[in-house]
Each structure stands twice: as structure tokens, then as C-alpha cells.
Design an enzyme around this catalytic site. Structure first.
Site, mmCIF file in Angstrom:
data_model
loop_
_atom_site.group_PDB
_atom_site.id
_atom_site.type_symbol
_atom_site.label_atom_id
_atom_site.label_comp_id
_atom_site.label_asym_id
_atom_site.label_seq_id
_atom_site.Cartn_x
_atom_site.Cartn_y
_atom_site.Cartn_z
ATOM 1 N N HIS A 1 0.840 -1.215 0.000
ATOM 2 C CA HIS A 1 0.000 0.000 0.000
ATOM 3 C C HIS A 1 0.875 1.265 0.000
ATOM 4 C CE1 HIS A 1 -3.423 -2.574 0.504
ATOM 5 N NE2 HIS A 1 -3.062 -2.967 1.701
ATOM 6 N N ASP B 1 -4.960 -8.333 -3.373
ATOM 7 C CA ASP B 1 -5.226 -8.122 -1.955
ATOM 8 C C ASP B 1 -6.516 -8.781 -1.463
ATOM 9 O OD1 ASP B 1 -5.248 -7.161 0.616
ATOM 10 O OD2 ASP B 1 -5.151 -5.050 0.125
HETATM 11 ZN ZN LIG Z 1 -3.280 -6.882 2.870
#
Ligand SMILES: [Zn+2]
Length: 457
Positions: free
Chosen positions: A268, A319
Site C-alpha cells: 500500500h 489483496d
Molecule cells: Zn493486505
């Protein structure tokens, strides 16, 4: 095993920019690239690209795709989504995890991913006690990857505390937790089972879940070339708490307290200052950007253009698997920037003016390295010794009619409204044909039964 893959018109990145040429990939005995035979440039052949690593996956979350889209609270956010995720996680056992993961991995292959980095923290029984085999859940994922035939980089997660204050794990987090010794034993057990298809690295769940001393101890115990992945700066709340508790923003703190280099993947890294952005780029670490999940969770925008301007390396991950599409990950990486900056054709580098080629080259090269497939040059671009992971595109596809060498990647990534992947090979073995995984029906039947069991009252 076939001695060679069918000849294709292969697009691949190189240090001088993308190249495209007719190639036949000859295999060695381990299913790696043994040699490349160049064909006649006038041959009519299907287009192909090297396989891409999916850099971030929590396989069990595939089962909750679409189940958290109803407003339960005006303040719905990542943190309320996490409550739903915890409820679902509590119902998984090794068999269900295997069946959900096998379905997911088949879907990834159909999307053009040939390897997955599984950020795995669902380790123990729901009450937190280890299974008789402490690696039972890891083995479920390994079995799923073998059944689907995707390359697996298993990243067992160290998860020790419920927040920056060091509080103990909550009831629903107990099955994620390890002592340092038990964690290192798990890594050792799994590393002994590595082969061509299975690689084992290390994941630190996040700064809030791993106390500083534990982080140092585990990092010191890893093999020198181990890949290390960590969730970082996904949420503004996490950034604020880190500043309050540790006196620095997460990325600043990490760089001050660990030797972060090309072995590292920061997952991220959404909320960065310019200085942090520069720091990551200079360190050679990879950022795993999970565009569709970050959009689904309302995380924010990764500062892609600033990062690219500093030469930063990045890959993509699906994810939470609300979307399992390489095309969507790359397309929306660019579209997010267009919406933010109100301009077009933004994510380009000096080697090509094509957005699609820039993004695809970046994620192939950094992805192979972050997944532990060897150096980017050896693994990512089909040189002898690299994994023979190849994805062909459909010859008869509306997005690709009359395509040329110069526009085929952009037309695939920005113009295909139905999946265009035709065949997929992993380690020299074919896993997808005509866009369908070869075991699609059998894996989907098990997934269907598993979902009924999971969602039964
Ligand atoms: Zn994750």
C-alpha cells in the site's frame, strides 16, 4: 513436459525499453527457460507477454467479495470492513481455505498472473490454539497453489499485538498470533519444503502488529536474501497513531529502524510525504499497489507519479480480491491519476511513450524480484534460467483486431471489455487454455460447496 512452448510474438521489457519479437521458448528439465529460438519477423503468431506476479493476496478474503457493500454505519471505512472480515475469518478451517484459495488461484491464472505472494496470517484454529500440525493452514495454501498450478511465494505473517500500544490480540485476532520462536520455527519448516514452484519469505503484518524488538529479532534471524513484505501507511488513522506512539510517520519510522532495501516490499504505502516517497524509491524497495482493493476500501491514492519520477519500483496485488483482474489493476492505476490530475497519459517513463507498456514492464520486473524469483532481469523477462511463465492473448479478440507491435499492450489493457488471455504456462506447464483454467469445473464445484458451508447459518 513439452520441450518447448509454442512460438509466439513475445512482448517483454528490457533495459532499453520494451522489445517484441517472434520467439520459441525452449525448456530445461526443471521447466525453466533453457534457450530462446528467434523466428521470422513476418510469421503470424499469437501475442504473448511474460507472466506477472500478484504481489499481495489474502486468499480467504476471496470468499467475502461483494459481501460488505451494504451500508451498516454512516462511518463505514476500512475499520468497519475489517469487522466483517474477522467474522468470516473465524469460520475457516484448512479444507475451506484450500478450496477457496484453489478457486482464487485459478482465477488469477485466467487473469494472467502466474505467481502469487500470499500474505498469510490465518494460522491457527479459531480459538487461537495451533493445529496438530502448526503449518496446517500454510499447507492448505501450498496444496491449493499446486492444484491450480500457480507459482506460490508464501509469506507467513508475524502478528503479535492488537495496536501500537502493544495491547494483546483481541479474541478474533488470536488465530493470527505467534511467539517469535514459534514463528521462526514455522518459517524454518516451510523453507525446507521450497521447490521450483514454492518460495517462502517473511511478512510483518504491520508496525501496529509487530513490536519494535520483535521486528529486529525476526529480521536478524532471516536468511540474507529473504523477501520481506509489510503492510504500511494504508490508513490515515494508522499514520496518526504511529506518530503519536512512536514519534514518526510509519515509513520514516521503518527506515530509521530497519535496513530497508531491495529485499523489501511495502504494501500500500498510500499515505506518504514527498520525503518518504523519495526514501522508498532510493532504497530499491518495491511498493505493492493494490488499486482495486484500495478503491474498494476507500484508502486513498498512492502518489504514483511522484514515485515514478524518483525511479521507484512497484508491482500490483489484488489483496482482498473484490476484483481479480490484472487489466483492472493496471488500468485503474492510470485512471486514478487521470481523475486526480485531470490529464491523460500520465504513468509513462522515458523508454516508451505507452502507458500500458510502462506499467506492464514495471510490474513484471519489480514483481519477479519482490516475489523472490531472482533478479528482475533473470526472472522477469524470460532469459535462460528464468521461470518459463508465459501468457498468450487471443488471436481473435475484438480489442486486438489489426493490432500492431506498437499498440498491442495498450489495446489489451485499455481496450478489452472481455478477458483477452488465451493460454497460460507456469514453469513450462500449461494451466489455462482458451481463457479457461484446465481444472476450472472441478475447482469451482469445491468452491461452491465451500461457500455454501461458509455462509450457512
Ligand atoms: Zn493486505
Amino acid at each position: 513436459m513439452p520441450r518447448s512452448l509454442p512460438a509466439c510474438r513475445v512482448w517483454r521489457p528490457s533495459s532499453a525499453g520494451p522489445v517484441i519479437e517472434p520467439l520459441r521458448i525452449d525448456l530445461d528439465a526443471q521447466g525453466r527457460v533453457g534457450g530462446l529460438a528467434r523466428g521470422d519477423t513476418n510469421d503470424v503468431l499469437p501475442w504473448a507477454v511474460p507472466g506477472v506476479a500478484n504481489l499481495h493476496s489474502h486468499a480467504f478474503q476471496r470468499a467475502m467479495a461483494g459481501l460488505a457493500e451494504r451500508r451498516m454505519n454512516p462511518q463505514d471505512s476500512f475499520w468497519t470492513w475489517r469487522e466483517t472480515m474477522y467474522q468470516l475469518a473465524a469460520r475457516f478451517d484448512p479444507e475451506l481455505l484450500r478450496d477457496v484459495a484453489a478457486q482464487l488461484y485459478a482465477e488469477m491464472l485466467e487473469a494472467g498472473y502466474t505467481r502469487v505472494c500470499e500474505f498469510h496470517y490465518l494460522h491457527h484454529a479459531p480459538d487461537g490454539r495451533p493445529y496438530a500440525d502448526p503449518a496446517a493452514m500454510s499447507r492448505a495454501l501450498i496444496e491449493a497453489a499446486r492444484e491450480a498450478g500457480i507459482g506460490l511465494t508464501l509469506l507467513p505473517v508475524l502478528y503479535m499485538s492488537g495496536g501500537f500500544d502493544g495491547r494483546a490480540l483481541g479474541d478474533r485476532q488470536r488465530r493470527f498470533g505467534h511467539s517469535i520462536d514459534a514463528y521462526l520455527r514455522l518459517l524454518e519448516t516451510l523453507r525446507a519444503e521450497q521447490d521450483e514452484r514454492l518460495r517462502v519469505g517473511c511478512a510483518l503484518h504491520s508496525l501496529r502488529a509487530v513490536p519494535p524488538d520483535a521486528m529486529r529479532e525476526v529480521l536478524a534471524a532471516l536468511p540474507a536474501d529473504s523477501r520481506i513484505h509489510i503492510h504500511i501507511a494504508e490508513q490515515t488513522g494508522e499514520v496518526e497513531e504511529c506518530v503519536a506512539r512512536r514519534g514518526a510517520r510509519p515509513v520514516d519510522w521503518l527506515y530509521a529502524n530497519a535496513d530497508v532495501d531491495a529485499r523489501w516490499t511495502l504494501v500500500h504505502a498510500t499515505h506518504l510525504t514527498r520525503e518518504e516517497t523519495k526514501r522508498i524509491a532510493r532504497s530499491g524497495a518495491t511498493v505493492a499497489i493494490c488499486t482495486t482493493t484500495e478503491a474498494n476500501l476507500g484508502d486513498g491514492f498512492f502518489p504514483l507519479l511522484d514515485y515514478m519520477a524518483q525511479g521507484g519500483r512497484f508491482g500490483v496485488g489484488s489483496d482482498s480480491h473484490a476484483t481479480v483482474s490484472l487489466v483492472d489493476e493496471l488500468r485503474w492505476l492510470e485512471y486514478g491519476q487521470r481523475l486526480l490530475h485531470r490529464h491523460r497519459t500520465l504513468a509513462v517513463d522515458d523508454s516508451t511513450r505507452s502507458v500500458g507498456e510502462t506499467l506492464l514492464a514495471a510490474v513484471i520486473r519489480a514483481g519477479a524480484d519482490a516475489a523472490g524469483q531472482g533478479s528482475a532481469v533473470a526472472a522477469g523477462v524470460l532469459q535462460p534460467g528464468a521461470d518459463a511463465d508465459l501468457v498468450t492473448l487471443q488471436a481473435e479478440h475484438p480489442a486486438l483486431y489489426a493490432a500492431s507491435d506498437a499498440d498491442v499492450v495498450d489495446r489489451w489493457l485499455f481496450g478489452s471489455n472481455r478477458p483477452a488471455v488465451d493460454a497460460v504456462w507456469v514453469g513450462g506447464l500449461q494451466r489455462v487454455s482458451d481463457g479457461r483454467h484446465l481444472q476450472r469445473d472441478a475447482l469451482e464445484a469445491r468452491f461452491a460447496a465451500g461457500m455454501k458451508r461458509l455462509l450457512a447459518d
